[in-house]
Design an enzyme around this catalytic site. Structure first.
Site, mmCIF file in Angstrom:
data_model
loop_
_atom_site.group_PDB
_atom_site.id
_atom_site.type_symbol
_atom_site.label_atom_id
_atom_site.label_comp_id
_atom_site.label_asym_id
_atom_site.label_seq_id
_atom_site.Cartn_x
_atom_site.Cartn_y
_atom_site.Cartn_z
ATOM 1 N N LYS A 1 12.654 6.504 13.486
ATOM 2 C CA LYS A 1 13.032 7.152 12.228
ATOM 3 C C LYS A 1 14.415 7.815 12.336
ATOM 4 O O LYS A 1 15.149 7.908 11.348
ATOM 5 C CB LYS A 1 11.960 8.169 11.821
ATOM 6 C CG LYS A 1 10.606 7.509 11.463
ATOM 7 C CD LYS A 1 10.756 6.564 10.280
ATOM 8 C CE LYS A 1 9.460 5.970 9.802
ATOM 9 N NZ LYS A 1 9.631 5.077 8.642
ATOM 10 N N ASP B 1 6.752 -10.928 7.314
ATOM 11 C CA ASP B 1 6.732 -9.916 8.370
ATOM 12 C C ASP B 1 8.200 -9.565 8.582
ATOM 13 O O ASP B 1 8.968 -10.341 9.167
ATOM 14 C CB ASP B 1 6.116 -10.507 9.648
ATOM 15 C CG ASP B 1 6.200 -9.532 10.826
ATOM 16 O OD1 ASP B 1 6.963 -8.546 10.741
ATOM 17 O OD2 ASP B 1 5.519 -9.781 11.830
ATOM 18 N N SER C 1 0.834 -1.203 0.000
ATOM 19 C CA SER C 1 0.000 0.000 0.000
ATOM 20 C C SER C 1 0.874 1.260 0.000
ATOM 21 O O SER C 1 2.096 1.175 0.140
ATOM 22 C CB SER C 1 -0.943 0.022 1.218
ATOM 23 O OG SER C 1 -0.246 0.398 2.378
ATOM 24 N N ASN D 1 10.903 0.147 3.469
ATOM 25 C CA ASN D 1 9.798 1.118 3.500
ATOM 26 C C ASN D 1 8.722 0.771 4.531
ATOM 27 O O ASN D 1 7.952 1.639 4.931
ATOM 28 C CB ASN D 1 9.193 1.175 2.079
ATOM 29 C CG ASN D 1 7.846 1.847 2.043
ATOM 30 O OD1 ASN D 1 7.752 3.061 2.059
ATOM 31 N ND2 ASN D 1 6.775 1.056 2.021
ATOM 32 N N TYR E 1 7.943 6.704 17.349
ATOM 33 C CA TYR E 1 8.088 6.865 15.888
ATOM 34 C C TYR E 1 9.346 7.680 15.552
ATOM 35 O O TYR E 1 10.152 7.281 14.708
ATOM 36 C CB TYR E 1 6.836 7.545 15.342
ATOM 37 C CG TYR E 1 6.768 7.632 13.838
ATOM 38 C CD1 TYR E 1 6.452 6.509 13.071
ATOM 39 C CD2 TYR E 1 7.006 8.836 13.161
ATOM 40 C CE1 TYR E 1 6.378 6.585 11.675
ATOM 41 C CE2 TYR E 1 6.932 8.917 11.782
ATOM 42 C CZ TYR E 1 6.611 7.793 11.043
ATOM 43 O OH TYR E 1 6.548 7.872 9.665
HETATM 44 N N1 NAD Z 1 2.548 8.887 4.713
HETATM 45 C C1 NAD Z 1 3.293 9.760 5.353
HETATM 46 O O1 NAD Z 1 2.868 10.884 5.635
HETATM 47 C C2 NAD Z 1 4.698 9.377 5.753
HETATM 48 C C3 NAD Z 1 5.535 10.393 6.233
HETATM 49 C C4 NAD Z 1 6.825 10.091 6.610
HETATM 50 C C5 NAD Z 1 7.291 8.786 6.509
HETATM 51 N N2 NAD Z 1 6.454 7.805 6.039
HETATM 52 C C6 NAD Z 1 6.995 6.456 5.974
HETATM 53 O O2 NAD Z 1 6.789 5.911 4.704
HETATM 54 C C7 NAD Z 1 6.723 4.474 4.814
HETATM 55 C C8 NAD Z 1 5.483 3.993 4.073
HETATM 56 O O3 NAD Z 1 4.344 4.460 4.750
HETATM 57 P P1 NAD Z 1 2.941 4.794 4.032
HETATM 58 O O4 NAD Z 1 2.602 6.177 4.376
HETATM 59 O O5 NAD Z 1 2.972 4.368 2.627
HETATM 60 O O6 NAD Z 1 1.974 3.884 4.910
HETATM 61 P P2 NAD Z 1 1.145 2.563 4.583
HETATM 62 O O7 NAD Z 1 0.490 2.169 5.848
HETATM 63 O O8 NAD Z 1 0.296 2.795 3.376
HETATM 64 O O9 NAD Z 1 2.293 1.538 4.184
HETATM 65 C C9 NAD Z 1 3.110 0.890 5.119
HETATM 66 C C10 NAD Z 1 3.278 -0.522 4.639
HETATM 67 O O10 NAD Z 1 4.138 -1.229 5.548
HETATM 68 C C11 NAD Z 1 3.587 -2.516 5.725
HETATM 69 N N3 NAD Z 1 4.082 -3.147 6.945
HETATM 70 C C12 NAD Z 1 3.880 -2.740 8.206
HETATM 71 N N4 NAD Z 1 4.449 -3.609 9.063
HETATM 72 C C13 NAD Z 1 5.031 -4.576 8.317
HETATM 73 C C14 NAD Z 1 5.787 -5.741 8.624
HETATM 74 N N5 NAD Z 1 6.032 -6.098 9.877
HETATM 75 N N6 NAD Z 1 6.233 -6.509 7.606
HETATM 76 C C15 NAD Z 1 5.965 -6.163 6.326
HETATM 77 N N7 NAD Z 1 5.260 -5.063 5.969
HETATM 78 C C16 NAD Z 1 4.803 -4.280 6.963
HETATM 79 C C17 NAD Z 1 2.086 -2.266 5.759
HETATM 80 O O11 NAD Z 1 1.338 -3.455 5.572
HETATM 81 C C18 NAD Z 1 1.940 -1.290 4.601
HETATM 82 O O12 NAD Z 1 1.842 -1.956 3.369
HETATM 83 C C19 NAD Z 1 6.706 4.167 6.301
HETATM 84 O O13 NAD Z 1 7.999 3.774 6.707
HETATM 85 C C20 NAD Z 1 6.329 5.496 6.938
HETATM 86 O O14 NAD Z 1 6.801 5.629 8.247
HETATM 87 C C21 NAD Z 1 5.177 8.077 5.671
#
Ligand code: NAD
Length: 249
Positions: A155, A60, A13, A87, A151
């Site tokens: 990070k 996982d 996702s 990611n 968090y």
């Molecule tokens: N969206 C934002 O505003 C934002 C901002 C800064 C950083 N991020 C970072 O970007 C990255 C992606 O986040 P996103 O916003 O697309 O969120 P999201 O929730 O859409 O995607 C995160 C994905 O990680 C997967 N995941 C979680 N735990 C897992 C595990 N143990 N094993 C395998 N997969 C796992 C989830 O199933 C999901 O597909 C993350 O590291 C998040 O911290 C996002």
């Protein structure tokens, strides 16, 4: 890009999904990694419908045995790994006094330990072939954020991990870089309450959230074979929010 193998964790996702789709479109063979088989297969089908290449591997990534199996299967399937995009990530925002040990452990295990585990497996392979690109997704939130101690710590750990591994692999033909997104419109971002979003918007110079593609474009730059002299760097994709440092979460 042809015949380059890219492993992308948490790509069922949001940002990871967008990276998988873009990478496949420019010729990488993509390994979509996540815990949800249905979602993973849906993304692989979307990619394959366009005549591009991807497989889904369930893992996982916070579990060392599952990471080892993941890279073993990638090796059996494709014989190598060229690019790793770490990611996968979650958020469990809570004031410190309400934060349970499990809230701390879960976030650190998924957001930081999984990056170490996947880097370790990938570097074993990349070191042998003298080539690799690792891109770790951190967050602008590493600068600090209210109710985000778990968090932000995870990070910030990613930034330190990236800088250390960049030095360790500098003579192995491997680069290790970090992307630090700000607010990006994904399912994770949509978990935030209206109050949290409006608080963050107050310190968002552009006054709007970014799209996953804004992050993907930078990941693509770091993944490119041509960009071999850039390592250990953190690039913010946050509409200028990092300039204001850690005013809010
Ligand atoms: N969206 C934002 O505003 C934002 C901002 C800064 C950083 N991020 C970072 O970007 C990255 C992606 O986040 P996103 O916003 O697309 O969120 P999201 O929730 O859409 O995607 C995160 C994905 O990680 C997967 N995941 C979680 N735990 C897992 C595990 N143990 N094993 C395998 N997969 C796992 C989830 O199933 C999901 O597909 C993350 O590291 C998040 O911290 C996002």
């Amino acid at each position: 890009m042809e015949n380059k193998i890219a492993v992308i964790t948490g790509s069922t996702s949001g940002i990871g999904e967008d990276i998988a789709i873009k990478f496949a479109s420019i010729g990488y063979k993509v390994v979509v990694v996540g815990r949800n088989k249905e979602k993973g297969n849906r993304i692989v089908d979307t990619i394959k419908e366009k005549g591009e290449e991807a497989i889904f591997l369930k893992a996982d990534v916070s579990q060392s045995d599952e990471c080892e199996n993941l890279f073993k299967t990638v090796l059996e399937t494709y014989g190598t790994v060229d690019i790793l995009v770490n990611n996968a990530g979650i958020m469990r925002n809570l004031p410190i006094v309400d934060m349970k040990e499990t809230d701390w452990d879960k976030v650190l295990d998924i957001n930081l330990k999984s990056y170490f585990l996947c880097c370790r497996e990938a570097i074993k392979i990349m070191k042998e072939k003298g080539y690799g690109r690792i891109i770790n997704i951190s967050s602008r939130g590493w600068l600090g954020g209210t109710a985000q101690s778990n968090y932000a710590a995870s990070k910030g750990g990613i930034v330190s991990l990236t800088r250390s591994l960049a030095l360790e692999t500098a003579r192995m033909g491997i680069t290790v870089n970090c992307v630090a997104p700000g607010m990006i419109d994904t399912p994770l971002h949509r978990q935030s309450t209206e109050e949290e979003v409006s608080f963050r918007m107050d310190s968002q110079p552009m006054g709007k959230v970014g799209t996953p593609r804004q992050v993907t474009n930078i990941v693509e730059y770091f993944a490119d074979e041509e960009n071999w002299f850039t390592t250990g760097q953190v690039l913010y994709v946050c509409g200028g929010m990092s300039v204001l440092a850690s005013l809010s979460s």
